[in-house]
Design a protein around this motif. Sequence first.
Motif, short mmCIF file in Angstrom:
data_model
loop_
_atom_site.label_atom_id
_atom_site.label_comp_id
_atom_site.label_asym_id
_atom_site.label_seq_id
_atom_site.Cartn_x
_atom_site.Cartn_y
_atom_site.Cartn_z
N LEU A 84 0.82 -1.21 0.00
CA LEU A 84 0.00 0.00 0.00
C LEU A 84 0.85 1.26 0.00
CD1 LEU A 84 -2.83 1.26 0.15
CD2 LEU A 84 -2.64 1.15 2.66
N GLU A 85 1.84 1.32 0.90
CA GLU A 85 2.64 2.53 1.05
C GLU A 85 3.61 2.75 -0.12
OE1 GLU A 85 4.16 6.04 2.29
OE2 GLU A 85 2.38 5.01 3.06
N ASN A 86 4.20 1.67 -0.61
CA ASN A 86 5.23 1.80 -1.64
C ASN A 86 4.71 1.56 -3.04
OD1 ASN A 86 7.87 2.04 0.04
ND2 ASN A 86 6.75 0.37 1.00
N GLY A 87 3.41 1.19 -3.15
CA GLY A 87 2.78 1.04 -4.44
C GLY A 87 1.80 2.16 -4.69
N PRO A 88 0.52 1.95 -4.38
CA PRO A 88 -0.50 2.96 -4.67
C PRO A 88 -0.23 4.34 -4.07
CG PRO A 88 -1.53 0.88 -4.09
CD PRO A 88 -0.06 0.70 -3.84
N MET A 89 0.23 4.39 -2.81
CA MET A 89 0.46 5.69 -2.19
C MET A 89 1.64 6.42 -2.84
SD MET A 89 -1.99 5.86 -0.10
CE MET A 89 -1.60 7.27 0.90
N ILE A 147 2.66 6.01 -5.93
CA ILE A 147 2.21 6.42 -7.27
C ILE A 147 1.36 7.68 -7.17
CG2 ILE A 147 0.67 5.76 -9.16
CD1 ILE A 147 1.71 2.87 -8.74
N ARG A 148 0.51 7.75 -6.19
CA ARG A 148 -0.33 8.93 -5.97
C ARG A 148 0.51 10.19 -5.79
NH1 ARG A 148 -4.92 8.47 -1.46
NH2 ARG A 148 -5.35 6.81 -2.91
N ARG A 149 1.59 10.07 -5.04
CA ARG A 149 2.44 11.23 -4.77
C ARG A 149 3.13 11.75 -6.03
NH1 ARG A 149 3.36 8.26 0.15
NH2 ARG A 149 5.18 7.20 -0.74
N ARG A 150 3.19 10.94 -7.07
CA ARG A 150 3.84 11.40 -8.31
C ARG A 150 2.94 12.28 -9.15
NH1 ARG A 150 5.61 5.57 -8.84
NH2 ARG A 150 7.20 5.57 -7.26
N LEU A 151 1.64 12.04 -9.11
CA LEU A 151 0.75 12.81 -9.99
C LEU A 151 0.21 14.06 -9.31
CD1 LEU A 151 -0.55 12.97 -12.78
CD2 LEU A 151 -2.54 11.80 -11.83
N LYS A 152 -0.02 14.02 -8.01
CA LYS A 152 -0.66 15.15 -7.34
C LYS A 152 0.07 16.48 -7.55
CE LYS A 152 -2.55 14.57 -3.26
NZ LYS A 152 -2.81 14.12 -1.87
N PRO A 153 1.42 16.52 -7.55
CA PRO A 153 2.08 17.81 -7.81
C PRO A 153 1.78 18.36 -9.20
CG PRO A 153 3.61 16.29 -6.76
CD PRO A 153 2.39 15.49 -7.13
N ILE A 154 1.57 17.47 -10.18
CA ILE A 154 1.22 17.92 -11.52
C ILE A 154 -0.16 18.55 -11.53
CG2 ILE A 154 0.98 17.24 -13.93
CD1 ILE A 154 3.81 16.92 -12.76
N LEU A 155 -1.09 17.90 -10.84
CA LEU A 155 -2.44 18.45 -10.76
C LEU A 155 -2.44 19.81 -10.07
CD1 LEU A 155 -4.42 15.22 -9.75
CD2 LEU A 155 -3.99 16.12 -12.05
N GLU A 156 -1.65 19.92 -9.01
CA GLU A 156 -1.59 21.19 -8.28
C GLU A 156 -0.93 22.28 -9.13
OE1 GLU A 156 0.43 19.82 -4.83
OE2 GLU A 156 -1.37 18.88 -3.97
N ALA A 157 0.09 21.91 -9.92
CA ALA A 157 0.73 22.87 -10.81
C ALA A 157 -0.27 23.35 -11.87
CB ALA A 157 1.95 22.24 -11.48
N ALA A 158 -1.10 22.43 -12.37
CA ALA A 158 -2.10 22.80 -13.37
C ALA A 158 -3.18 23.70 -12.77
CB ALA A 158 -2.74 21.55 -13.96
N ARG A 159 -3.50 23.46 -11.51
CA ARG A 159 -4.45 24.35 -10.83
C ARG A 159 -3.84 25.75 -10.68
NH1 ARG A 159 -6.20 22.65 -4.92
NH2 ARG A 159 -3.96 22.99 -4.66
N ASP A 160 -2.57 25.80 -10.28
CA ASP A 160 -1.90 27.09 -10.14
C ASP A 160 -1.83 27.84 -11.47
OD1 ASP A 160 -1.54 26.44 -7.50
OD2 ASP A 160 0.58 25.88 -7.72
N ALA A 161 -1.72 27.07 -12.56
CA ALA A 161 -1.66 27.68 -13.89
C ALA A 161 -3.05 27.97 -14.45
CB ALA A 161 -0.91 26.75 -14.85
#
Length: 215
Positions: free
Chosen positions: A130-135, A137-151
């Motif tokens: 759970l921690e080293n797989g799905p979680m 992986i989640r941490r890799r995309l969320k910064p992109i989503l937040e950057a797109a929100r900022d933009a």
Amino acid sequence: MALAIKVNEETFTPRQQAVLTAALDLLVENGDGLTMTAVARRASCSKETLYKWFGDRDGLLTATVQWQAAKVRMPFVDRSHLNIKALRASLEQFARDLLTTIIGEVSITLNRTAITHAAQEKDDLGNIVLENGPMAIRRRLKPILEAARDARLLRFPNSEEAYRTFYGLVVRDVQIRLLLGDKGLTQSNVEANIEADVKAAADQFLTLYGVKANS
């Protein structure tokens, strides 16, 4: 400024990568029967080396999950030049990596074994996956989503909700059907439709959260 996160735990030497690949192959072949002795034999290295690199069996399992999850790469974008085209490309890359990884025998075996262990309260494999797989992986995309929100390309209340929505659009019921051995769904079926599924997920996500769609 470029947006990227260096994930140190996913940085392995070529020799370590060969060992982790051997461990993953053994997991597919033997499931729960993974031992340090078997990995050392398959990888042609000593158990002492394995213990030096990974600590113990749980450490080796953690590293194998990290190595598998690393196949879902973090999209790389430049904040100063982030536009809808770059965002769509990042979403599609992430979705493509995610689908390709979760439909493979290694991921299916890891998840089935982790679920069995969690049900039996046998060891900590469930938490490791759970921690080293799905979680992770989640941490890799969320910064992109937040950057797109900022933009001002995306609009959403929080990145966790947006991530879960995108994940659901990409994975749908594919993973659970494969885990349960649905005879009507095969790896080749999914592979044949990956590109169409990836584009559809990105289209649907941008329809839901794109700024123009919500203006």
